[in-house]
Design a protein around this motif. Structure first.
Motif, PDB file in Angstrom:
ATOM      1  N   GLU A  63      47.491  58.154  31.344  1.00 38.06           N
ATOM      2  CA  GLU A  63      46.247  58.222  32.106  1.00 38.06           C
ATOM      3  C   GLU A  63      46.528  57.998  33.585  1.00 38.06           C
ATOM      4  O   GLU A  63      47.199  57.046  33.968  1.00 38.06           O
ATOM      5  N   LYS A  64      46.017  58.877  34.414  1.00 44.73           N
ATOM      6  CA  LYS A  64      46.189  58.749  35.859  1.00 44.73           C
ATOM      7  C   LYS A  64      45.157  57.737  36.371  1.00 44.73           C
ATOM      8  O   LYS A  64      43.989  57.810  36.029  1.00 44.73           O
ATOM      9  N   MET A  65      45.599  56.767  37.187  1.00 51.63           N
ATOM     10  CA  MET A  65      44.721  55.692  37.648  1.00 51.63           C
ATOM     11  C   MET A  65      44.919  55.420  39.123  1.00 51.63           C
ATOM     12  O   MET A  65      46.039  55.496  39.627  1.00 51.63           O
ATOM     13  N   SER A  66      43.836  55.032  39.775  1.00 51.97           N
ATOM     14  CA  SER A  66      43.944  54.527  41.144  1.00 51.97           C
ATOM     15  C   SER A  66      44.555  53.128  41.069  1.00 51.97           C
ATOM     16  O   SER A  66      44.602  52.516  39.993  1.00 51.97           O
ATOM     17  N   ILE A  67      44.990  52.596  42.190  1.00 54.73           N
ATOM     18  CA  ILE A  67      45.568  51.243  42.205  1.00 54.73           C
ATOM     19  C   ILE A  67      44.550  50.220  41.723  1.00 54.73           C
ATOM     20  O   ILE A  67      44.879  49.325  40.942  1.00 54.73           O
ATOM     21  N   LYS A  68      43.295  50.356  42.141  1.00 57.83           N
ATOM     22  CA  LYS A  68      42.254  49.415  41.718  1.00 57.83           C
ATOM     23  C   LYS A  68      42.017  49.511  40.213  1.00 57.83           C
ATOM     24  O   LYS A  68      41.918  48.491  39.533  1.00 57.83           O
ATOM     25  N   GLN A  69      41.974  50.721  39.691  1.00 62.24           N
ATOM     26  CA  GLN A  69      41.775  50.902  38.254  1.00 62.24           C
ATOM     27  C   GLN A  69      42.950  50.315  37.469  1.00 62.24           C
ATOM     28  O   GLN A  69      42.764  49.675  36.438  1.00 62.24           O
ATOM     29  N   ARG A  70      44.156  50.502  37.976  1.00 56.18           N
ATOM     30  CA  ARG A  70      45.342  49.953  37.300  1.00 56.18           C
ATOM     31  C   ARG A  70      45.306  48.427  37.309  1.00 56.18           C
ATOM     32  O   ARG A  70      45.599  47.781  36.298  1.00 56.18           O
ATOM     33  N   MET A  71      44.930  47.827  38.442  1.00 56.76           N
ATOM     34  CA  MET A  71      44.824  46.360  38.526  1.00 56.76           C
ATOM     35  C   MET A  71      43.775  45.844  37.538  1.00 56.76           C
ATOM     36  O   MET A  71      43.993  44.852  36.842  1.00 56.76           O
ATOM     37  N   MET A  72      42.639  46.524  37.464  1.00 52.35           N
ATOM     38  CA  MET A  72      41.581  46.080  36.549  1.00 52.35           C
ATOM     39  C   MET A  72      41.979  46.315  35.090  1.00 52.35           C
ATOM     40  O   MET A  72      41.579  45.550  34.213  1.00 52.35           O
ATOM     41  N   THR A  73      42.792  47.328  34.826  1.00 52.33           N
ATOM     42  CA  THR A  73      43.300  47.540  33.472  1.00 52.33           C
ATOM     43  C   THR A  73      44.251  46.404  33.100  1.00 52.33           C
ATOM     44  O   THR A  73      44.216  45.898  31.967  1.00 52.33           O
ATOM     45  N   GLU A  74      45.081  45.969  34.044  1.00 53.35           N
ATOM     46  CA  GLU A  74      45.946  44.810  33.800  1.00 53.35           C
ATOM     47  C   GLU A  74      45.102  43.593  33.446  1.00 53.35           C
ATOM     48  O   GLU A  74      45.375  42.880  32.468  1.00 53.35           O
ATOM     49  N   VAL A  75      44.071  43.339  34.242  1.00 53.70           N
ATOM     50  CA  VAL A  75      43.190  42.188  34.012  1.00 53.70           C
ATOM     51  C   VAL A  75      42.524  42.304  32.643  1.00 53.70           C
ATOM     52  O   VAL A  75      42.477  41.340  31.875  1.00 53.70           O
ATOM     53  N   SER A  76      42.030  43.485  32.337  1.00 53.48           N
ATOM     54  CA  SER A  76      41.355  43.716  31.065  1.00 53.48           C
ATOM     55  C   SER A  76      42.275  43.448  29.874  1.00 53.48           C
ATOM     56  O   SER A  76      41.870  42.835  28.880  1.00 53.48           O
ATOM     57  N   ARG A  77      43.515  43.890  29.976  1.00 54.40           N
ATOM     58  CA  ARG A  77      44.482  43.654  28.886  1.00 54.40           C
ATOM     59  C   ARG A  77      44.750  42.156  28.710  1.00 54.40           C
ATOM     60  O   ARG A  77      44.829  41.661  27.589  1.00 54.40           O
ATOM     61  N   SER A  78      44.870  41.449  29.814  1.00 54.76           N
ATOM     62  CA  SER A  78      45.096  39.996  29.726  1.00 54.76           C
ATOM     63  C   SER A  78      43.886  39.290  29.132  1.00 54.76           C
ATOM     64  O   SER A  78      44.022  38.402  28.280  1.00 54.76           O
ATOM     65  N   ILE A  79      42.702  39.674  29.568  1.00 54.05           N
ATOM     66  CA  ILE A  79      41.483  39.051  29.049  1.00 54.05           C
ATOM     67  C   ILE A  79      41.312  39.338  27.561  1.00 54.05           C
ATOM     68  O   ILE A  79      40.903  38.462  26.797  1.00 54.05           O
ATOM     69  N   GLU A  80      41.631  40.557  27.151  1.00 54.35           N
ATOM     70  CA  GLU A  80      41.520  40.899  25.732  1.00 54.35           C
ATOM     71  C   GLU A  80      42.387  39.973  24.880  1.00 54.35           C
ATOM     72  O   GLU A  80      41.956  39.461  23.847  1.00 54.35           O
TER      73      GLU A  80
END
Length: 162
Positions: A79-96
């Motif tokens: 999946e192609k992501m902006s830097i902000k989207q990638r950072m929030m995906t990192e956060v989301s994975r940690s929160i999960e």
């Protein structure tokens, strides 16, 4: 994200044999039996390589004054992501992961933090995601650390993202 053992492993490369919640529970029991006081830090880092983005999520067990160990998993996406989207995906994975394991930590009175690989300085592009990330993490009831204090994501996960 699946929380089954085929994805989680030790730093040695050995795959965990049970569900991650059972492995974490067992690790906490073993460490407490040895007299260690634990704190757990969960973090995710990512690296873009061509058309792929690899994410590494770690669960770091810090033994007060006695080192530590970690469990980790890696996942890759196209999946192609902006830097902000990638950072929030990192956060989301940690929160999960933190949410999935929160009962284990609270049952054993183990402090847990979510670490984010987001720079607190506005000079860095990742900083665009900081306010959202902080709101997301604290809204879920977790404490957090950001760079430079976020060693679980900035150092541990960073070392295992290929």
């Amino acid at each position: 994200m699946q929380h089954q053992t085929k994805q989680w492993r030790k730093l040695t490369g050995e795959y965990l044999k049970n569900y991650i919640a059972d492995e974490v529970h067992g690790a906490i029991l073993r460490e407490k039996e040895l007299g260690h006081t634990l704190k757990v830090c969960i973090g995710t880092d990512s690296q873009v390589k061509g058309s792929q983005t690899e994410f590494a999520t770690v669960i770091v067990f810090v033994r007060k004054g006695r080192g530590g160990f970690m469990f980790l998993n890696n996942e890759t996406t196209r999946e192609k992501m902006s830097i902000k989207q990638r950072m929030m995906t990192e956060v989301s994975r940690s929160i999960e992961v933190a949410y999935h394991l929160s009962n284990v930590f609270s049952d054993h009175s183990v402090d847990m933090e979510v670490h984010v690989d987001i720079n607190t300085s506005p000079l860095y592009k990742s900083n665009d995601a900081l306010k959202e990330a902080v709101g997301y993490i604290t809204g879920m009831g977790f404490s957090f650390k950001a760079k430079p204090e976020a060693f679980a994501s900035s150092c541990c996960a960073n070392k295992v993202v290929q």
